[in-house]
Design a protein around this motif. Structure first.
Motif, short mmCIF file in Angstrom:
data_model
loop_
_atom_site.label_atom_id
_atom_site.label_comp_id
_atom_site.label_asym_id
_atom_site.label_seq_id
_atom_site.Cartn_x
_atom_site.Cartn_y
_atom_site.Cartn_z
N TRP A 63 -22.18 -26.55 -24.88
CA TRP A 63 -23.02 -26.87 -23.73
C TRP A 63 -22.45 -27.99 -22.86
CZ3 TRP A 63 -26.37 -23.55 -22.15
CH2 TRP A 63 -26.99 -22.69 -23.07
N LYS A 64 -21.82 -28.98 -23.47
CA LYS A 64 -21.34 -30.12 -22.70
C LYS A 64 -19.89 -29.94 -22.23
CE LYS A 64 -21.00 -35.17 -22.87
NZ LYS A 64 -21.19 -36.38 -23.71
N GLU A 65 -19.05 -29.38 -23.11
CA GLU A 65 -17.63 -29.24 -22.79
C GLU A 65 -17.27 -27.82 -22.37
OE1 GLU A 65 -15.80 -31.83 -22.67
OE2 GLU A 65 -17.21 -33.24 -23.60
N THR A 66 -18.26 -27.01 -22.09
CA THR A 66 -18.07 -25.60 -21.67
C THR A 66 -17.18 -24.82 -22.64
OG1 THR A 66 -16.21 -26.17 -20.18
CG2 THR A 66 -18.43 -26.13 -19.23
N GLN A 115 -12.82 -25.03 -18.56
CA GLN A 115 -14.19 -24.91 -18.06
C GLN A 115 -14.80 -23.54 -18.32
OE1 GLN A 115 -11.53 -25.76 -16.18
NE2 GLN A 115 -11.82 -27.99 -16.05
N ARG A 116 -14.04 -22.60 -18.93
CA ARG A 116 -14.57 -21.25 -19.11
C ARG A 116 -14.29 -20.74 -20.53
NH1 ARG A 116 -13.14 -17.29 -14.32
NH2 ARG A 116 -14.74 -16.13 -15.48
N ARG A 130 -16.69 -20.86 -23.13
CA ARG A 130 -17.92 -20.72 -23.92
C ARG A 130 -17.94 -19.42 -24.72
NH1 ARG A 130 -22.24 -23.18 -19.57
NH2 ARG A 130 -22.19 -25.33 -20.37
#
Length: 426
Positions: A110-113, A164-165, A167
């Protein structure tokens, strides 16, 4: 999966891999990438399991037949030495690898993607395998989730996925890791839904399902298809078992809640103090954990307080533990695990929670048998229900607990009583 190439790195193996991957048609890129992550994540979880088992067999289990004095000295050296090594690795190199690993994966998602540094993966593997394999009373399932999620995140990076992508990679790897650790793909999917994704209506769910299946296939190929606990039931639970569950489940849940309060309270106080943040402080927890484990061994002849304790837990499920032995192992394991975890040890709480619940269920079944007619199968069922109740109380994921115990035993007969156990433990 979106791919971001890097022309300057095309000559390296990672660059060549990225280039080849980028040339695939878009639909295939996602499937191939997720498949690679799922297989790799399952593989690292199996490697972690093998490392823990080999170390434990060569240290604690291998020395337990020695004279008591010799076993005391050698086991103390292994447990405290492993705790000190773990503390050094965690405090000096990667504090993010401490603890069970599940909360850290949730934060990363959730925080670091979804980005988990590579250093977290190898430090977690070394510190966790050494600690648990050398007898510290912690579990390997939480670390397997962080290891697998971290490895999948880094593989996504090799395939050109920006930080950033990631997850999808993080959540899928976590599912594959838990599926391989317990040989429970359905429970792994539900755990990621309950604990990480936060709901079914999520675009990452397809990757989680695929990776979980692949993680289970990896453990089937390497370890085998057998359930984690091989039990055989001739009959469904009797009415006496359903009556006994009314107090077995709440008591097992209370032990889970007690463990959680002790472990988290000690952890909070340790982090708030200067001494508790020193690299050697986990050695204090290791020494206390060893004292409880060796004391239980001296009194019962069982090594279940050391390491995972799965052998003694299997005996409890089989109804082969006496009432006094089960209670002693329960209390000693709970205190040893709370101490090891609370002082900053590297390991999870899934396996210990199952141990607490199994021993509590075994003990309560012996007590109930004096007042309620119970069959031999009922004793096994109540031990499994205690495991479900305690795990549900600790991780606050009741559906995961029900599915996990069902898959770990592969006994459909016990599903209704597992559902009652999870309900009554809340």
């Amino acid at each position: 999966m979106a791919i971001g190439g890097n022309e300057g790195n095309r000559a390296t193996p990672a660059g060549i891999l990225t280039s080849l991957f980028a040339r695939m048609p878009e639909p295939w890129r996602g499937y191939v990438g997720l498949s690679g992550m799922g297989i790799s994540a399952g593989g690292v979880a199996v490697a972690f399991q093998v490392a823990v088992n080999v170390l434990f067999d060569g240290t604690i289990e291998g020395c337990s037949a020695m004279p008591p004095g010799g076993f005391a000295a050698i086991s103390f050296g292994f447990v405290v030495g492993a705790s000190l090594l773990s503390g050094f690795l965690l405090r000096k190199l990667c504090p993010e690898a401490a603890g069970s690993g599940v909360p850290q994966v949730k934060v990363a998602f959730w925080k670091e993607t979804g980005w988990i540094p590579w250093r977290t993966v190898w430090v977690k593997f070394l510190a966790g395998a050494t600690s648990i394999g050398c007898g510290v009373s912690l579990g390997r399932e939480g670390p397997s989730v962080q290891l697998a999620g971290g490895l999948a995140s880094n593989i996504a990076g090799l395939l050109g996925q920006p930080k950033q992508r990631r997850r999808t990679a993080c959540a899928s790897g976590a599912a594959a890791g838990l599926a391989a650790a317990f040989n429970t793909p359905l429970a792994a999917i539900m755990f990621v839904i309950e604990e990480i994704l936060g709901g079914l209506n999520n675009r990452y769910l397809g990757g989680v399902i695929l990776a979980s299946v692949l993680g289970a296939l990896v453990v089937h190929a390497i370890v085998g298809e057998q359930p984690a606990f091989g039990i055989a039931l001739a009959h469904a639970p009797s009415s006496g078992a359903y009556l006994a569950i009314l107090f077995v489940a709440p008591i097992s849940g209370l032990f889970g809640a007690l463990f959680q309060r002790l472990a988290l309270g000690l952890r909070k106080r340790a982090l708030a103090s200067h001494v508790g943040r020193e690299w050697w402080f986990p050695g204090v927890g290791g020494a206390a954990s060893w004292l409880l484990a060796f004391g239980a061994f001296a009194l019962t002849g069982h090594t279940g307080v050391f390491g995972l304790g799965y052998h003694d837990l299997t005996e409890a499920l089989s109804g082969n533990l006496a009432l006094g032995t089960a209670i002693l192992l329960l209390v000693a394991k709970l205190l040893a695990t709370a101490t090891a975890y609370g002082t900053g040890g590297c390991g999870g709480i899934f396996a210990p929670s199952l141990f607490f619940g199994g021993m509590c269920g075994c003990a309560m079944a012996s007590v109930a048998d004096k007042f309620i007619p119970l069959t031999g199968d009922d004793h096994t069922v109540l031990a499994a229900a205690g495991m479900c109740a305690c795990l549900s109380a600790v991780v606050r994921a009741p559906i995961t607990a029900i599915l996990m115990l069902f898959e770990m035993t592969q006994q459909f007969f016990i599903v209704p009583i597992l559902m009652l156990a999870a309900l009554l433990s809340e």
